[in-house]
Design an enzyme around this catalytic site. Structure first.
Site, PDB file in Angstrom:
ATOM      1  N   CYS A  82     -20.333   8.489 -14.163  1.00  0.00           N
ATOM      2  CA  CYS A  82     -19.196   7.884 -15.023  1.00  0.00           C
ATOM      3  C   CYS A  82     -18.851   6.603 -14.315  1.00  0.00           C
ATOM      4  CB  CYS A  82     -18.081   8.839 -14.814  1.00  0.00           C
ATOM      5  SG  CYS A  82     -18.198  10.283 -15.661  1.00  0.00           S
ATOM      6  N   HIS A  83     -18.647   5.701 -15.718  1.00  0.00           N
ATOM      7  CA  HIS A  83     -18.113   4.330 -15.189  1.00  0.00           C
ATOM      8  C   HIS A  83     -16.680   4.379 -14.991  1.00  0.00           C
ATOM      9  CE1 HIS A  83     -21.330   3.900 -18.057  1.00  0.00           C
ATOM     10  NE2 HIS A  83     -21.417   2.428 -17.513  1.00  0.00           N
ATOM     11  N   MET A 118     -14.715  12.405 -20.286  1.00  0.00           N
ATOM     12  CA  MET A 118     -14.712  12.945 -19.105  1.00  0.00           C
ATOM     13  C   MET A 118     -13.591  12.816 -18.035  1.00  0.00           C
ATOM     14  SD  MET A 118     -17.570  14.299 -19.109  1.00  0.00           S
ATOM     15  CE  MET A 118     -17.466  14.995 -17.484  1.00  0.00           C
ATOM     16  N   GLU A 119     -12.401  11.879 -18.394  1.00  0.00           N
ATOM     17  CA  GLU A 119     -11.460  11.634 -17.630  1.00  0.00           C
ATOM     18  C   GLU A 119     -10.357  12.809 -18.110  1.00  0.00           C
ATOM     19  OE1 GLU A 119     -13.701   8.200 -16.912  1.00  0.00           O
ATOM     20  OE2 GLU A 119     -13.415   9.148 -18.721  1.00  0.00           O
ATOM     21  N   ASP A 133      -3.972  27.122  -7.350  1.00  0.00           N
ATOM     22  CA  ASP A 133      -3.495  26.832  -5.785  1.00  0.00           C
ATOM     23  C   ASP A 133      -2.237  27.129  -5.620  1.00  0.00           C
ATOM     24  OD1 ASP A 133      -4.258  26.218  -3.290  1.00  0.00           O
ATOM     25  OD2 ASP A 133      -3.272  24.168  -3.593  1.00  0.00           O
TER      26      ASP A 133
END
Length: 168
Positions: A82-83, A118-119, A133
């Site tokens: 990824c950039h 992707m972000e 969590d």
């Protein structure tokens, strides 16, 4: 090794099948956005405590929101090809959708030469992991499901939404 699937090519593989970072230098700058979601399922009692703020770790939803934003910003550190991007907006919307499920939506925006799918996916995924969590002490059976891209806009390939593909 072929780098094509049907009529589409795998842009992160060169002609020999080796992974490489795509050169986006000649691409046009366009407004781009993407929204991804993750669905988290838990016991109804757990979700009620999340909403009421009744868990020992504190404000779960605030922590989840910040984790998703931070993760979206760190995507190129986590996903090798990824950039690094100058994101202009990241939003995390967290909503219960019934008594045992909560939906996390991450939307990322920018003006740039490559997309932000992707972000958005990383933001939604890490937010869901953070929710797990924060709640695992009271509910170890929490599941994260239906993580995926909902929409994307901009770029050479244009706009896309999950409804074009049909429900999964």
């Amino acid at each position: 090794m072929s780098t094509e699937i049907g009529t589409e090519s795998l842009t992160h593989l060169d002609a020999k099948g080796n992974a490489h970072m795509v050169d986006v230098g000649n691409k046009q700058i366009t407004e781009r956005s993407a929204t991804a979601r993750a669905l988290v399922e838990m016991k109804p009692e757990t979700l009620a405590k999340v909403i009421a703020g009744g868990l020992p770790k504190g404000d779960v939803l605030a922590t989840v929101r910040i984790a998703g934003i931070q993760a979206a910003k760190k995507t190129p550190d986590l996903i090798p090809l990824c950039h690094p991007l100058m994101l202009t907006k990241i939003t995390l919307d967290i909503e219960p959708i019934n008594e045992s499920q909560i939906e996390i939506r991450c939307t990322c925006k920018l003006s740039g030469k490559t997309g932000v799918e992707m972000e958005a996916l990383t933001g939604a995924s890490v937010a869901a992991l953070t929710l797990y969590d924060m709640c695992k002490a009271v509910d170890k059976g929490i599941t994260i499901k239906e993580t995926g891209l909902l929409t994307k806009t901009g770029g050479k390939s244009g706009n896309w939404n999950i409804d074009q593909e049909g429900s999964k």
